[in-house]
Design a protein around this motif. Structure first.
Motif, PDB file in Angstrom:
ATOM      1  N   GLN A   1      -2.532 -20.061 -24.542  1.00 33.76           N
ATOM      2  CA  GLN A   1      -2.690 -19.035 -23.513  1.00 33.76           C
ATOM      3  C   GLN A   1      -1.425 -18.197 -23.373  1.00 33.76           C
ATOM      4  OE1 GLN A   1      -3.680 -21.498 -20.168  1.00 33.76           O
ATOM      5  NE2 GLN A   1      -5.801 -21.830 -20.822  1.00 33.76           N
ATOM      6  N   ARG A   2      -0.257 -18.840 -23.466  1.00 32.81           N
ATOM      7  CA  ARG A   2       1.000 -18.110 -23.336  1.00 32.81           C
ATOM      8  C   ARG A   2       1.193 -17.102 -24.463  1.00 32.81           C
ATOM      9  NH1 ARG A   2       6.189 -21.795 -22.328  1.00 32.81           N
ATOM     10  NH2 ARG A   2       7.102 -19.733 -22.657  1.00 32.81           N
ATOM     11  N   LEU A   3       0.678 -17.409 -25.657  1.00 35.86           N
ATOM     12  CA  LEU A   3       0.995 -16.611 -26.841  1.00 35.86           C
ATOM     13  C   LEU A   3      -0.158 -15.738 -27.322  1.00 35.86           C
ATOM     14  CD1 LEU A   3       2.955 -19.380 -28.760  1.00 35.86           C
ATOM     15  CD2 LEU A   3       3.933 -17.337 -27.706  1.00 35.86           C
ATOM     16  N   VAL A   4      -1.331 -15.855 -26.699  1.00 36.41           N
ATOM     17  CA  VAL A   4      -2.495 -15.140 -27.224  1.00 36.41           C
ATOM     18  C   VAL A   4      -2.291 -13.626 -27.230  1.00 36.41           C
ATOM     19  CG1 VAL A   4      -3.718 -14.980 -24.998  1.00 36.41           C
ATOM     20  CG2 VAL A   4      -5.021 -15.030 -27.148  1.00 36.41           C
ATOM     21  N   GLY A   5      -1.490 -13.109 -26.329  1.00 39.13           N
ATOM     22  CA  GLY A   5      -1.273 -11.665 -26.276  1.00 39.13           C
ATOM     23  C   GLY A   5      -0.318 -11.142 -27.326  1.00 39.13           C
ATOM     24  N   TYR A   6       0.238 -12.032 -28.158  1.00 45.95           N
ATOM     25  CA  TYR A   6       1.259 -11.617 -29.118  1.00 45.95           C
ATOM     26  C   TYR A   6       0.862 -11.869 -30.570  1.00 45.95           C
ATOM     27  CZ  TYR A   6       3.890 -11.556 -24.799  1.00 45.95           C
ATOM     28  OH  TYR A   6       4.299 -11.302 -23.504  1.00 45.95           O
ATOM     29  N   VAL A   7      -0.333 -12.389 -30.792  1.00 46.54           N
ATOM     30  CA  VAL A   7      -0.805 -12.619 -32.155  1.00 46.54           C
ATOM     31  C   VAL A   7      -1.690 -11.459 -32.597  1.00 46.54           C
ATOM     32  CG1 VAL A   7      -0.621 -15.131 -32.098  1.00 46.54           C
ATOM     33  CG2 VAL A   7      -2.697 -14.033 -31.247  1.00 46.54           C
ATOM     34  N   ALA A   8      -1.805 -11.291 -33.917  1.00 47.53           N
ATOM     35  CA  ALA A   8      -2.594 -10.178 -34.449  1.00 47.53           C
ATOM     36  C   ALA A   8      -4.066 -10.340 -34.116  1.00 47.53           C
ATOM     37  CB  ALA A   8      -2.389 -10.087 -35.962  1.00 47.53           C
ATOM     38  N   ASP A   9      -4.554 -11.568 -34.180  1.00 43.57           N
ATOM     39  CA  ASP A   9      -5.949 -11.875 -33.890  1.00 43.57           C
ATOM     40  C   ASP A   9      -5.961 -12.986 -32.846  1.00 43.57           C
ATOM     41  OD1 ASP A   9      -8.535 -12.882 -33.828  1.00 43.57           O
ATOM     42  OD2 ASP A   9      -8.848 -12.733 -35.989  1.00 43.57           O
ATOM     43  N   PRO A  10      -6.641 -12.798 -31.708  1.00 45.00           N
ATOM     44  CA  PRO A  10      -6.649 -13.850 -30.682  1.00 45.00           C
ATOM     45  C   PRO A  10      -7.035 -15.227 -31.218  1.00 45.00           C
ATOM     46  CG  PRO A  10      -7.636 -11.850 -29.818  1.00 45.00           C
ATOM     47  CD  PRO A  10      -7.381 -11.598 -31.281  1.00 45.00           C
ATOM     48  N   ALA A  11      -7.832 -15.266 -32.266  1.00 41.18           N
ATOM     49  CA  ALA A  11      -8.224 -16.558 -32.850  1.00 41.18           C
ATOM     50  C   ALA A  11      -7.023 -17.296 -33.431  1.00 41.18           C
ATOM     51  CB  ALA A  11      -9.287 -16.347 -33.918  1.00 41.18           C
ATOM     52  N   ASP A  12      -5.975 -16.552 -33.821  1.00 39.66           N
ATOM     53  CA  ASP A  12      -4.787 -17.191 -34.382  1.00 39.66           C
ATOM     54  C   ASP A  12      -4.109 -18.115 -33.380  1.00 39.66           C
ATOM     55  OD1 ASP A  12      -5.191 -15.827 -36.745  1.00 39.66           O
ATOM     56  OD2 ASP A  12      -3.738 -14.245 -36.303  1.00 39.66           O
TER      57      ASP A  12
ATOM     58  N   ARG B   1       7.044 -10.219 -31.607  1.00 39.75           N
ATOM     59  CA  ARG B   1       6.419  -9.297 -30.650  1.00 39.75           C
ATOM     60  C   ARG B   1       6.856  -9.601 -29.217  1.00 39.75           C
ATOM     61  NH1 ARG B   1       0.125  -8.717 -32.797  1.00 39.75           N
ATOM     62  NH2 ARG B   1       0.620  -7.448 -34.626  1.00 39.75           N
ATOM     63  N   LEU B   2       6.970 -10.893 -28.905  1.00 37.80           N
ATOM     64  CA  LEU B   2       7.402 -11.285 -27.569  1.00 37.80           C
ATOM     65  C   LEU B   2       8.814 -10.780 -27.283  1.00 37.80           C
ATOM     66  CD1 LEU B   2       7.199 -12.922 -24.938  1.00 37.80           C
ATOM     67  CD2 LEU B   2       7.916 -14.934 -26.232  1.00 37.80           C
ATOM     68  N   TRP B   3       9.746 -10.990 -28.231  1.00 38.26           N
ATOM     69  CA  TRP B   3      11.112 -10.541 -28.011  1.00 38.26           C
ATOM     70  C   TRP B   3      11.237  -9.027 -28.023  1.00 38.26           C
ATOM     71  CZ3 TRP B   3      14.818 -12.944 -25.698  1.00 38.26           C
ATOM     72  CH2 TRP B   3      14.800 -14.333 -25.643  1.00 38.26           C
ATOM     73  N   THR B   4      10.355  -8.350 -28.734  1.00 36.84           N
ATOM     74  CA  THR B   4      10.319  -6.885 -28.661  1.00 36.84           C
ATOM     75  C   THR B   4       9.948  -6.446 -27.255  1.00 36.84           C
ATOM     76  OG1 THR B   4       9.726  -6.666 -31.004  1.00 36.84           O
ATOM     77  CG2 THR B   4       9.204  -4.810 -29.566  1.00 36.84           C
ATOM     78  N   GLU B   5       8.980  -7.127 -26.660  1.00 41.05           N
ATOM     79  CA  GLU B   5       8.584  -6.814 -25.286  1.00 41.05           C
ATOM     80  C   GLU B   5       9.710  -7.101 -24.310  1.00 41.05           C
ATOM     81  OE1 GLU B   5       4.526  -7.850 -23.573  1.00 41.05           O
ATOM     82  OE2 GLU B   5       5.805  -9.337 -22.574  1.00 41.05           O
ATOM     83  N   ILE B   6      10.363  -8.258 -24.468  1.00 35.93           N
ATOM     84  CA  ILE B   6      11.459  -8.622 -23.575  1.00 35.93           C
ATOM     85  C   ILE B   6      12.614  -7.622 -23.695  1.00 35.93           C
ATOM     86  CG2 ILE B   6      13.255 -10.359 -23.134  1.00 35.93           C
ATOM     87  CD1 ILE B   6      11.194 -12.479 -24.022  1.00 35.93           C
ATOM     88  N   ALA B   7      12.895  -7.198 -24.920  1.00 34.93           N
ATOM     89  CA  ALA B   7      14.031  -6.296 -25.159  1.00 34.93           C
ATOM     90  C   ALA B   7      13.823  -4.933 -24.535  1.00 34.93           C
ATOM     91  CB  ALA B   7      14.267  -6.169 -26.665  1.00 34.93           C
ATOM     92  N   GLY B   8      12.595  -4.425 -24.593  1.00 33.34           N
ATOM     93  CA  GLY B   8      12.340  -3.098 -24.040  1.00 33.34           C
ATOM     94  C   GLY B   8      13.082  -2.015 -24.802  1.00 33.34           C
ATOM     95  N   ALA B   9      13.305  -0.903 -24.133  1.00 34.92           N
ATOM     96  CA  ALA B   9      13.912   0.254 -24.796  1.00 34.92           C
ATOM     97  C   ALA B   9      15.434   0.164 -24.877  1.00 34.92           C
ATOM     98  CB  ALA B   9      13.512   1.534 -24.063  1.00 34.92           C
ATOM     99  N   ASP B  10      16.056  -0.598 -23.986  1.00 37.64           N
ATOM    100  CA  ASP B  10      17.515  -0.634 -23.943  1.00 37.64           C
ATOM    101  C   ASP B  10      18.000  -2.072 -23.728  1.00 37.64           C
ATOM    102  OD1 ASP B  10      20.155   0.207 -23.880  1.00 37.64           O
ATOM    103  OD2 ASP B  10      20.105   0.719 -21.731  1.00 37.64           O
ATOM    104  N   PRO B  11      17.873  -2.923 -24.745  1.00 38.45           N
ATOM    105  CA  PRO B  11      18.226  -4.337 -24.570  1.00 38.45           C
ATOM    106  C   PRO B  11      19.727  -4.551 -24.454  1.00 38.45           C
ATOM    107  CG  PRO B  11      17.699  -3.897 -26.869  1.00 38.45           C
ATOM    108  CD  PRO B  11      17.384  -2.641 -26.107  1.00 38.45           C
ATOM    109  N   ASP B  12      20.111  -5.599 -23.727  1.00 41.33           N
ATOM    110  CA  ASP B  12      21.520  -5.987 -23.710  1.00 41.33           C
ATOM    111  C   ASP B  12      21.830  -6.731 -25.008  1.00 41.33           C
ATOM    112  OD1 ASP B  12      20.493  -8.586 -23.409  1.00 41.33           O
ATOM    113  OD2 ASP B  12      20.800  -8.585 -21.243  1.00 41.33           O
TER     114      ASP B  12
END
Length: 267
Positions: free
Chosen positions: A139-150, A237-248
């Motif tokens: 459930q935590r990772l389903v939004g970051y995989v190419a196919d939800p079945a993965d 993909r998760l770390w891309t989301e966390i980083a955003g446009a201006d990561p520290d």
């Protein structure tokens, strides 16, 4: 975003009084770095010993992690410090743990701490997953995989820590102890070694040598290669989301590490 920090003496008087009702009079305190997951992080010295305090405002979006740590603590000691008390009052939620005298694990190549961390991973893998409310890896990772079945490949009944930031691993008495259990998860047993790999890469390992380091763990040997590929992609993909446009700098380092591992898995 990091939780806004507060010093111990900045807490409402009612909160300090409630804490001292548990600890006895606090003779002195040291505020320590909070990282991302807590607003209050302090070491309190009393006549009877030392207590580590960790807290969030009761209206913080991550305050549920405080209860998660309280619920799981009886099942993970002595791998984790023992919880001494849990105080909820005056708009604050505070946990008091036994304080550990040690240093943050060094994940760099050749570090003498690496075998101790490996041993902690093995010890954790041997613990049964308690029948308490936990998040599920799929459930935590389903939004970051190419196919939800993965995400189905992440399903399992192992107890996972999932946050292998070296600041969550303390080396004390020649062994590794794990702190910050707020993101404990139920999932496939190989996921904790996989989460660790990204932190190893961030500490200077190549993706191949990081995988080799994890390779001594039986749980990692059970990992289906395609599932690991999907996990590496999800982490990037998760770390891309966390980083955003201006990561520290800290976030950029983890993003780069996750991306390096993902490219390695594509070869």
């Amino acid at each position: 975003m990091p939780a806004p920090s507060i010093a111990f003496d900045g807490l409402p008087s009612g909160v300090r009084t409630a804490i001292e009702a548990e600890t006895g009079s606090i003779l002195r305190f040291e505020n320590v770095s909070t990282g991302l997951n807590s607003s209050l992080s302090a070491v309190a010295h009393t006549a009877d010993g030392v207590v580590f305090l960790k807290g969030l405002r009761a209206d913080h979006r991550w305050v549920w992690t405080q209860q998660r740590e309280a619920d799981i603590n009886p099942y993970v000691t002595p791998l984790a410090p023992r919880l001494l008390f849990h105080v909820i009052t005056d708009g604050w939620d505070v946990l008091g743990f036994e304080a550990i005298d040690g240093h943050h694990a060094d994940y760099s190549p050749g570090s003498p701490d690496l075998p101790k961390v490996t041993a902690a991973l093995q010890e954790l893998a041997s613990l049964p997953c308690p029948d308490i409310e936990l998040r599920h890896a799929e459930q935590r990772l389903v939004g970051y995989v190419a196919d939800p079945a993965d995400a189905d490949a992440f399903r399992g009944n192992a107890l996972l820590h999932t946050d292998w930031n070296n600041h969550n691993v303390l080396i004390s008495d020649d062994r590794a102890r794990l702190v910050d259990w707020g993101w404990a998860t139920r999932g496939a047993s190989w996921l904790d070694p996989a989460y660790w790999i990204i932190w190893l890469v961030a500490a200077g390992h190549t993706p191949a040598s990081a995988e080799e380091q994890a390779g001594s763990l039986p749980a990692w040997a059970s990992a289906p290669p395609r599932a690991v590929d999907a996990f590496a992609q999800a982490c990037a993909r998760l770390w891309t989301e966390i980083a955003g446009a201006d990561p520290d700098d800290w976030t950029r380092r983890l993003l780069t590490s996750a991306q390096l591992w993902q490219r390695h898995r594509r070869r």
